[in-house]
Design an enzyme around this catalytic site. Sequence first.
Site, mmCIF file in Angstrom:
data_model
loop_
_atom_site.group_PDB
_atom_site.id
_atom_site.type_symbol
_atom_site.label_atom_id
_atom_site.label_comp_id
_atom_site.label_asym_id
_atom_site.label_seq_id
_atom_site.Cartn_x
_atom_site.Cartn_y
_atom_site.Cartn_z
ATOM 1 N N TYR A 267 67.521 63.199 78.967
ATOM 2 C CA TYR A 267 67.197 64.629 79.431
ATOM 3 C C TYR A 267 67.463 65.122 80.729
ATOM 4 C CZ TYR A 267 62.790 62.865 81.703
ATOM 5 O OH TYR A 267 61.737 62.279 82.511
ATOM 6 N N CYS A 268 67.755 66.126 80.897
ATOM 7 C CA CYS A 268 67.913 66.643 82.343
ATOM 8 C C CYS A 268 67.309 67.968 82.259
ATOM 9 C CB CYS A 268 69.443 66.644 82.867
ATOM 10 S SG CYS A 268 70.342 67.464 81.437
ATOM 11 N N THR A 269 67.636 68.810 83.305
ATOM 12 C CA THR A 269 67.095 70.398 83.337
ATOM 13 C C THR A 269 67.486 71.163 82.219
ATOM 14 O OG1 THR A 269 67.234 69.654 85.700
ATOM 15 C CG2 THR A 269 66.423 72.136 84.909
ATOM 16 N N VAL A 296 65.085 70.140 79.703
ATOM 17 C CA VAL A 296 63.508 70.276 80.035
ATOM 18 C C VAL A 296 62.991 71.921 79.864
ATOM 19 C CG1 VAL A 296 61.573 69.598 81.316
ATOM 20 C CG2 VAL A 296 63.367 68.109 81.147
#
Length: 415
Positions: A267-269, A296
């Site tokens: 996951y990342c932003t 996220v």
Amino acid sequence: MASAVHHNCHLLRPLPTPSRHPRLSFSPRPAGLRSFFPAPGFRLGTHAVALAEPEFVPPEEEEEDARFVVVTFYKFVPLEDPHAEVVRHLNFLQGRDIHGRIYLNEQGINAQYSGPHKDAVAYADWVKKHHRFSDMLVQTSPAVTGHAFPRLKLRYKPSLVQLEGGSLHLPLLDPNMRATPLTPSEWKERLEARTCLDVSSSETSGRRLLLLDVRNDYEWDIGHFEGAQRPNVDCFRSTSFGLSGEMEDPSDPLNGIDRERTDILMYCTGGIRCDVYSTILRKKGFRNLYTLEGGVSNYLKAEEPAGWVGNLFVFDGRLSLPPATFRQSLPSEEEEKEENGRWVGCCYACRSEVVELRHRNCANIDCNRLYLCCGWCAEELRGCCSSDCKVAPRLRPLLPGHQRYLKWHVYRDGR
Ligand SMILES: [Zn+2]
Ligand SMILES: [Zn+2]
């Protein structure tokens, strides 16, 4: 606990009472974010909305139009003539109040910008009219203090994300080479169903799962998924984790894992970094790659902060957003306090707890590091990240709270 778990910051556990005379020891690290320099001040959303049609507009709607938002979207699709696209986009934005970073190239578009709701949404809608972009996920979040970016940069860029060596050589346009996207609810299910995260164990039966945070350390520091791991590297753009080959790095969570049998949930932003990074991992033989669709920010909107601890770092003037930001229009002061209170971040200098999850830039112009700092160290080090920086030649004065610095040339040329 796998050794790769990032530093010794304890989640949800009070840290030992900090010594008032901490021994300050620092390892010199390269300044990571020199290019990131938030604007000194924000313009408030006072724009009158020009109404083209003489029809009646209810006052609430007018207010809605003028409310500032940050919009983000990206899409990997082939663009035959990205330079012509840039011109088209610039033309559309003529007379519209949009600030931000909008990049196009042969592989698609990556956009993060702020503006009054009306202009911000009009642009996203216009982009989506192009059939190739029609299914693109557009994310919006409030920007209470007006523009979150100093100006508009809309141009051709050889790499849509910052990555050493660029990204044009990566198979970004092939969905099979990217990680499989999971919706926020699927992601939550996977997190709830996980049994054991310790991929370094010698147990060989059954599938394993690695929850991988591919963001930078300063992003991790103010919030992340519980049980996630991240490699001990400073920046995504220069990372080689998972790719170490003979030069095996023991801090790399991808080291020595079964590439065929381990499910890697990354996951990342907002999702783009996972899309890029997963193509690199695919080429290295990692088979079961999953990503959180929309990152996220999308998850916090859909699933509340289940499994997530702390705030979300964002690459605009707002820097740090409590999860409540994504659920409603804005968190109440109490909600913000409560969410901040649940998390114990660590002071970069003395490792004591920091409740206010917002970075500051080092006062040393030549460092400019973004870091979390307790009030005591901020005073003691005069806004610097280390005792070395405190004696550096070009220092800005310590500003109270989290006020932003002016551009560095203002300090260089004298105020
Ligand atoms: Zn401190
Ligand atoms: Zn510094």
